[in-house]
Structure formats: structure tokens, C-alpha cells
Design an enzyme around this catalytic site. Structure first.
Site, PDB file in Angstrom:
ATOM      1  N   THR A  68       0.843  -1.181   0.000  1.00  0.00           N
ATOM      2  CA  THR A  68       0.000   0.000   0.000  1.00  0.00           C
ATOM      3  C   THR A  68       0.884   1.239   0.000  1.00  0.00           C
ATOM      4  OG1 THR A  68      -1.630  -1.199   1.325  1.00  0.00           O
ATOM      5  CG2 THR A  68      -1.764   1.177   1.416  1.00  0.00           C
TER       6      THR A  68
ATOM      7  N   GLY B 178       1.720  -1.908   4.571  1.00  0.00           N
ATOM      8  CA  GLY B 178       2.291  -3.068   5.231  1.00  0.00           C
ATOM      9  C   GLY B 178       1.338  -4.099   5.786  1.00  0.00           C
ATOM     10  N   GLY B 179       0.187  -4.358   5.122  1.00  0.00           N
ATOM     11  CA  GLY B 179      -0.658  -5.484   5.494  1.00  0.00           C
ATOM     12  C   GLY B 179      -0.979  -5.514   6.981  1.00  0.00           C
TER      13      GLY B 179
END
Length: 530
Positions: A344, A426-427
Site C-alpha cells: 500500500t 504493510g498489510g
């Protein structure tokens, strides 16, 4: 060593300096923070093409002085022709993570830009034309940008799974080779698409000539998306979730994002009584709060149209108290737990009027589905791969259903009158890094840039990794790492400034008019003000 940036008239932070500069130029031209963010969002789609793009989704939190924050949910739904039977008939046990069958959800990002500009029309009598807002993005796409180390390394590491996907090699390789750091990278088809949008308007992406061209390309390469899916897309205005943390009001977006998890981490941590940062109690407390938050997230968060619990119920004081009491202050709770990953970009902007934006945009995995549409040059997301093909699963695939999103922007209104916007890519690391930055700066008094630069940790997976242990940067005191291991944490020590820890950023507007900004040394970004 990066220092906190300060200015009075406006500031933009982004994980690539050219995107921050595009937004800053709009502020210097008299634009609002919303207009600056549209310019930065378009620019970052060009200069960080492996992380985000027009073929992804976006979410906004907009803070206007004296008003409740505004939330924009620009998440696309699954194609009408994409159901479990569609994939089972092709003998897939799971949705493919790459390729045309991974391109199964509408790209909502551009509709988010358009909706934000609708908000902008009520706060300014002299809006800047769209051609001005997309000017830098068009120029970067046409004339080229220097390839970043992040783009080069990700192209290299993912080439084996992407090189045969339609459009990938012709777009992301230069004369057949992986682009070197600093090599000129041009995207002429994307430049032409952005120029077209300046003439036709952003809604053309969904209901105009561009929509028709994209739908034809998607069908031709084998995606289940069709023109009716694009035409049926609608952006949503949503009421942000909020909770009180240390006397401050913190906001995030509701499902299908994991925004509730970010608020849960801070709300639980605030109840642990930690007095200072960087010690065992600080890291252990935030990690254990994360575990409590993720258990709620994974059990309940999905497309809100399918949820049975109100996410606000998890943020009630008594619910947060119970979760805090479940944490052992000296021992780590069992882990791992099912997790997700993705990548992202997060960007923030504040203008001289104190208006503030927290914005996030994503293709999900690096390069998304890998599919690049031949006519428009748009890389399409693979967010729909987060759906399950098992009906009992909380997030099982249905036509028109919106996927679970790891991405979510954060905003806080502080007790002293400051407004803070912050976030990261970063998930699974996003709620953790958001909590670390907020706790370090607001609860424990660190300078803003110090709070972003400080060593970080990551529980679970994020982009580029599959392990679910606790990764921790080597800059932490070895005695602290030992104490965490002794408490039962499964520790993996990684490098001092690991990109897997995300590309964070933050801006703070003070009642005096002062704006402070920070960018992440793990990224190619900058906080730029004037």
C-alpha cells in the site's frame, strides 16, 4: 538523521518525494489539502507503480475544523460473474493470486478522488482544475521517473510469478531487463489515460469511454469483470469509527477495512498502564494488544453488509477493559493466527486552514494481479484474492461483495487541540505501526520524526513475507530482545531499517498554526512544507 519538518502554510508527506512535491506544489498554488492529496495520489500511482495505482482501491479520512471527520470508502466489489462456481468449474481450490482471474474486483481508487473533490467544492469557491491536479502525474508518466530501489528489487523478486501475465513484462521491464536503480522508467499509456481523465472527468473511469476500453481489455485477457461492474460501482460516504485513548479521540474507517483493529490495539494498550516507550512493557503490551485485536478482526470483520456485529460494540469501554485484563503482563499469548498480507501507500496533507487528510491507496500485493491493461496502461489490483472459496468462511466470495481490506487511514484529534494524521503501508503491520507511532508521539512524548524512525516490530505477515512470528528490527536493545524471548515471543531479528516494517508517515497541526511532519527513512519519501 531525519529531523521533524515544520512549516505554517501547508505540508504533505508521502513515501516518494516526487509525490510529496506534487502535493506541495498544489498547496503553493493556493489549493486545499484535498486538492493536494488528489495530486499526490495521482503522482504516487506513477512514481511508486509497484505499490499502488489507478487499478486499486483507496480510503480517505478528511478533518475539517469544527466538523466531524468525513470518511470515504472507495472499495470496489467483486464482479457479478465471479462466484464460487466460476472458480470451481475451472478446478481452482482458491482464487489465483496473480493473473486475470485475480483481477475480479472493481478498482475504486479514482472514485475516491472524485468524491473527495465533491467535499472540496463546499470548502472553496475557487477549485483548481483537474488538469492542474494531475499535471505532475502526467509529466512523470510521459517523461519518466528514476527507478527506485524498492521498484527494482520488487520487480526482480516477483518476476518469476509475473513475467507471463498479460502486459506485465512489456510495462515493467525495460528492453526486456529488470530496471536498474536510477534508470528512466516511462509509462506513456498511463500518461494518455490521465490526460483523458482531465478532459472527460473522473467518472469516465466507470461510465465513459475509458470504462468501455478497460472492460474490453479485462474481458479479453480473461478477467470476470465487465462494463456493467464498472458502471455499477458507487463510492460510499461512511461515518468513521472512534475511541478515546489517553484523553484523545482517535478515528479510523469501519469495515470492510481493519480500522477497528487499529483502534482496538490503542484502546487496549492504553489500559495497561505503560509509562514509557522502548522498554519491555511497551513492546510486549502493544504486541499482546495486537493479538487481542486480531482475534476480534478475524472473527468478525468483513463486508459490513454481511456482518452480524456492530464494530462499535468492540470499542465500548467495558469491552476494551475485558480485553486488557486478558493480557498477561509477563508472558506472551499463543501465536500464530491466520493472517493476511499486502502492500500500500499512505499519504497525509495539511493546509494553512488546519484542514487535514489521511489517505491510503493500494493494489493489495506488489504489482497487484500483475495484469496491465493494454490500452490504458493501468495495473489492476488483486484485492479479491482475499475472498475464500469455502462458503463457511467469513469472507467467502459472492458476486457484488466487497473484500476485506487491510488498508485504513488514521486520524486523531488530541486533547491539546492538535490534529494528527498518520499511517503506513504493510498489510498486518498497519495497525501495529499506527499504534507504535501514536503511542510514541502522543502517549510517551517522543518527537514526531523520532516516533516514525524508531525501531519497529511486526507480528504476522506483510508484503514480501510468509512467516507469522514476531519480527523485530536489530536497533532494539539486545537486552529487550532477550526479555521478549524469555517471555515466550517467537522472535526473528531483522535488519535495522527493514522495508517490511512499512513506509510510515505523520503530520500534526497545532492550534498555533504550526505544522509538523515526518516521513519514513525506510521509504523513498519526504515530508515537504512551505
Amino acid at each position: 538523521m531525519l529531523q521533524t519538518r515544520r512549516s505554517f502554510r501547508g505540508m504533505v508527506t508521502a513515501p516518494h518525494d516526487l509525490a510529496a512535491r506534487a502535493g506541495l506544489r498544489v498547496l503553493e498554488d493556493g489549493g486545499t489539502c484535498i486538492e493536494a492529496m488528489v495530486a499526490a495520489a495521482a503522482a504516487i500511482a506513477v512514481v511508486y507503480p509497484h505499490m499502488n495505482g489507478l487499478g486499486g482501491d483507496s480510503f480517505w479520512l478528511i478533518s475539517l475544523p469544527g466538523e466531524a471527520p468525513v470518511g470515504i470508502d472507495a472499495c470496489g466489489a467483486a464482479a457479478r460473474g465471479a462466484d464460487i462456481g466460476f472458480y470451481r468449474e475451472q478446478e481452482h481450490a482458491a482464487i489465483p493470486s496473480r493473473g486475470p482471474l485475480a483481477a475480479l474486483t472493481v478498482a475504486g481508487a479514482v472514485s475516491g478522488w472524485e468524491q473527495a473533490l465533491e467535499v472540496n467544492r463546499r470548502i472553496t469557491s475557487r477549485p483548481l482544475p483537474l488538469s492542474r491536479l494531475l499535471e505532475d502525474a502526467i509529466e512523470y508518466a510521459r517523461q519518466g521517473i528514476p527507478v527506485t530501489r524498492s521498484q527494482s528489487l520488487n520487480t526482480s523478486s516477483k518476476l518469476h510469478e509475473l513475467e507471463d501475465i498479460p502486459g506485465f513484462a512489456s510495462t515493467f521491464l525495460i528492453d526486456g531487463h529488470i530496471p536498474d536503480v536510477g534508470e528512466r522508467f516511462r509509462q506513456p499509456r498511463l500518461a494518455a489515460t490521465l490526460e483523458h481523465l482531465t478532459r472527460a472527468g473522473l467518472d469516465d473511469f466507470y461510465r465513459g469511454d475509458l470504462a468501455g476500453a478497460m472492460a474490453s481489455d479485462l474481458e479479453r485477457v480473461g478477467s470476470p469483470l465487465r462494463l456493467a461492474d464498472l458502471r455499477g460501482h458507487r463510492v460510499r460516504n461512511v461515518e468513521p469509527l472512534s475511541t478515546e485513548v489517553g484523553g484523545h479521540q482517535v478515528f479510523n474507517l469501519p469495515p470492510p477495512t481493519q480500522g477497528v483493529a487499529s483502534l482496538l490495539v490503542l484502546g487496549i494498550y492504553d489500559r495497561l498502564g505503560v509509562r514509557e516507550a522502548e522498554n519491555f512493557e511497551f513492546v510486549h503490551g502493544l504486541v499482546e494488544a495486537t493479538k487481542q485485536a486480531f482475534r476480534i478482526r478475524d472473527r468478525h470483520v468483513t463486508d459490513p453488509d454481511y456482518m452480524t456485529e456492530d464494530p462499535r460494540s468492540f470499542l465500548r469501554p467495558d469491552a476494551l477493559d475485558a480485553r486488557a485484563r486478558a493480557i498477561d503482563p509477563r508472558r506472551a499469548a499463543p501465536w500464530p493466527h491466520p493472517s493476511a498480507h499486502g502492500d500500500t501507500v499512505w499519504l497525509g496533507a495539511i493546509d494553512g486552514e488546519g484542514r487535514a487528510i489521511s489517505f491510503i491507496q493500494s493494489l493489495y500485493w506488489e504489482f497487484g494481479s500483475g495484469v496491465v491493461l493494454p490500452e490504458s496502461g493501468i495495473t489492476w489490483q488483486n484485492r479479491g484474492t482475499s475472498f475464500s472459496l469455502e462458503e463457511p468462511h467469513l469472507n467467502h466470495l459472492r458476486p457484488g461483495r466487497r473484500p476485506f481490506h487491510t488498508i485504513q487511514p488514521a486520524l486523531a484529534r488530541l486533547a491539546d487541540g492538535c490534529t494528527m494524521v498518520y499511517g503506513t503501508m504493510g498489510g498486518e503491520g498497519q495497525p501495529q505501526t499506527q499504534a507504535a507511532v501514536f503511542a510514541r508521539h502522543v502517549l510517551h512524548g517522543q518527537e514526531l520524526q523520532q516516533a516514525v524512525t524508531a525501531p519497529r516490530w511486526l507480528l504476522g505477515r506483510t508484503w514480501g513475507t510468509m512467516t507469522t512470528n514476531l519480527k523485530i528490527e536489530s536497533r532494539f536493545d539486545p537486552a529487550l530482545i532477550t526479555a521478549l524471548r524469555d517471555a515466550g515471543h517467537d522472535i526473528e531479528v531483522v535488519g535495522p531499517f527493514e522495508e517490511i516494517m512499512g513506509h510510515a508517515g505523520a503530520l500534526v497541526h497545532h492550534p498555533s498554526g504550526l505544522i509538523e511532519g515526518a516521513s519514513d527513512p525506510r521509504s523513498d519519501g519526504a515530508a515537504l512544507g512551505f
